[in-house]
Scaffold this motif. Sequence first.
Motif, PDB file in Angstrom:
ATOM      1  N   TYR A  68      66.037  28.600  80.359  1.00 54.75           N
ATOM      2  CA  TYR A  68      64.563  29.160  80.559  1.00 54.75           C
ATOM      3  C   TYR A  68      63.714  27.846  79.852  1.00 54.75           C
ATOM      4  CZ  TYR A  68      66.341  33.265  82.638  1.00 54.75           C
ATOM      5  OH  TYR A  68      66.871  34.080  83.394  1.00 54.75           O
ATOM      6  N   THR A  69      62.597  27.644  80.216  1.00 55.57           N
ATOM      7  CA  THR A  69      62.046  26.460  79.712  1.00 55.57           C
ATOM      8  C   THR A  69      60.677  26.704  78.713  1.00 55.57           C
ATOM      9  OG1 THR A  69      60.849  26.133  81.730  1.00 55.57           O
ATOM     10  CG2 THR A  69      62.891  24.727  81.256  1.00 55.57           C
ATOM     11  N   ASN A  70      60.203  28.098  79.004  1.00 60.33           N
ATOM     12  CA  ASN A  70      58.804  28.511  78.681  1.00 60.33           C
ATOM     13  C   ASN A  70      59.185  29.834  77.826  1.00 60.33           C
ATOM     14  OD1 ASN A  70      56.205  28.164  78.185  1.00 60.33           O
ATOM     15  ND2 ASN A  70      55.605  28.938  80.040  1.00 60.33           N
ATOM     16  N   VAL A  71      60.066  29.862  76.452  1.00 64.93           N
ATOM     17  CA  VAL A  71      60.208  31.012  75.975  1.00 64.93           C
ATOM     18  C   VAL A  71      59.548  30.801  74.552  1.00 64.93           C
ATOM     19  CG1 VAL A  71      61.995  32.331  74.679  1.00 64.93           C
ATOM     20  CG2 VAL A  71      62.417  31.041  76.856  1.00 64.93           C
ATOM     21  N   HIS A  72      58.909  32.010  74.037  1.00 65.09           N
ATOM     22  CA  HIS A  72      58.206  32.126  72.765  1.00 65.09           C
ATOM     23  C   HIS A  72      58.635  33.508  72.071  1.00 65.09           C
ATOM     24  CE1 HIS A  72      55.291  29.243  74.925  1.00 65.09           C
ATOM     25  NE2 HIS A  72      55.495  30.170  75.920  1.00 65.09           N
ATOM     26  N   ASN A  73      58.585  33.088  70.904  1.00 68.31           N
ATOM     27  CA  ASN A  73      59.017  34.254  69.852  1.00 68.31           C
ATOM     28  C   ASN A  73      57.719  34.742  69.246  1.00 68.31           C
ATOM     29  OD1 ASN A  73      60.539  36.259  68.530  1.00 68.31           O
ATOM     30  ND2 ASN A  73      61.098  34.806  66.640  1.00 68.31           N
ATOM     31  N   PHE A  74      57.657  36.245  69.416  1.00 64.40           N
ATOM     32  CA  PHE A  74      56.484  36.842  68.805  1.00 64.40           C
ATOM     33  C   PHE A  74      56.591  36.897  67.328  1.00 64.40           C
ATOM     34  CE2 PHE A  74      53.760  40.882  69.420  1.00 64.40           C
ATOM     35  CZ  PHE A  74      52.783  40.278  68.419  1.00 64.40           C
ATOM     36  N   TYR A  75      55.804  36.096  66.569  1.00 63.90           N
ATOM     37  CA  TYR A  75      55.864  36.094  65.201  1.00 63.90           C
ATOM     38  C   TYR A  75      55.371  37.229  64.577  1.00 63.90           C
ATOM     39  CZ  TYR A  75      55.574  33.640  60.514  1.00 63.90           C
ATOM     40  OH  TYR A  75      55.644  33.039  59.290  1.00 63.90           O
ATOM     41  N   GLY A  76      56.111  38.186  63.725  1.00 58.51           N
ATOM     42  CA  GLY A  76      55.369  39.237  63.311  1.00 58.51           C
ATOM     43  C   GLY A  76      55.757  40.483  64.147  1.00 58.51           C
ATOM     44  N   SER A  77      56.069  39.989  65.495  1.00 60.28           N
ATOM     45  CA  SER A  77      56.577  41.000  66.517  1.00 60.28           C
ATOM     46  C   SER A  77      55.841  42.438  66.561  1.00 60.28           C
ATOM     47  CB  SER A  77      58.008  41.340  66.573  1.00 60.28           C
ATOM     48  OG  SER A  77      58.597  40.191  66.800  1.00 60.28           O
ATOM     49  N   ILE A  78      56.362  43.380  66.795  1.00 62.82           N
ATOM     50  CA  ILE A  78      55.616  44.849  67.233  1.00 62.82           C
ATOM     51  C   ILE A  78      55.087  45.226  65.926  1.00 62.82           C
ATOM     52  CG2 ILE A  78      57.769  46.346  66.998  1.00 62.82           C
ATOM     53  CD1 ILE A  78      56.324  47.899  69.655  1.00 62.82           C
ATOM     54  N   PHE A  79      55.517  44.894  64.851  1.00 65.42           N
ATOM     55  CA  PHE A  79      55.002  45.489  63.529  1.00 65.42           C
ATOM     56  C   PHE A  79      53.466  44.774  63.450  1.00 65.42           C
ATOM     57  CE2 PHE A  79      58.953  46.756  61.043  1.00 65.42           C
ATOM     58  CZ  PHE A  79      59.495  47.641  61.778  1.00 65.42           C
TER      59      PHE A  79
END
Length: 155
Positions: free
Chosen positions: A105-116
């Motif tokens: 997968y070439t366009n993956v991002h991690n949500f910093y701080g996420s749902i909190f």
Amino acid sequence: MFLSKTTNAQVKSKAFDSLLNVMVTKSVPTVGCEDIKKMKNVVLLDTREKREYEVSHLKDARWVGFEKFDLKSVAAIPKDANIVVYCSIGVRSGKIGEKLMQAGYTNVHNFYGSIFEWVNQGNPVYDMAGKPTNKIHGYNWKWGVWCNKGEKVYE
């Protein structure tokens, strides 16, 4: 929309940011709340456990889990899709993001701080009926302290 690994994803609390800076993997590009709001055609993947997702999740997010995550659950998603993974704060989602990238997968991002952080900034979350809710799964008492809005649930 591709964002580089140097995205300036931020959280509002300096203490929370200090924790995240140590805990969240840097191998997956990060995005913040404002980035996500601007994204078009984004696939949101919730990497928390099912009981957490059932309490509340981001609108239209797909549950993929963490402990029992299987690449088969995302097989229908195109390899070039704009994907954002999230969990409670970004640790578990970072690990799933790495697996996705290793799978091509070439366009993956991690949500910093996420749902909190999403909830901390006053953004809506939804229950299993698709209705807005004030409830947020706090993961456990130790990690739940980083979520300072909403009604925390720990079951």
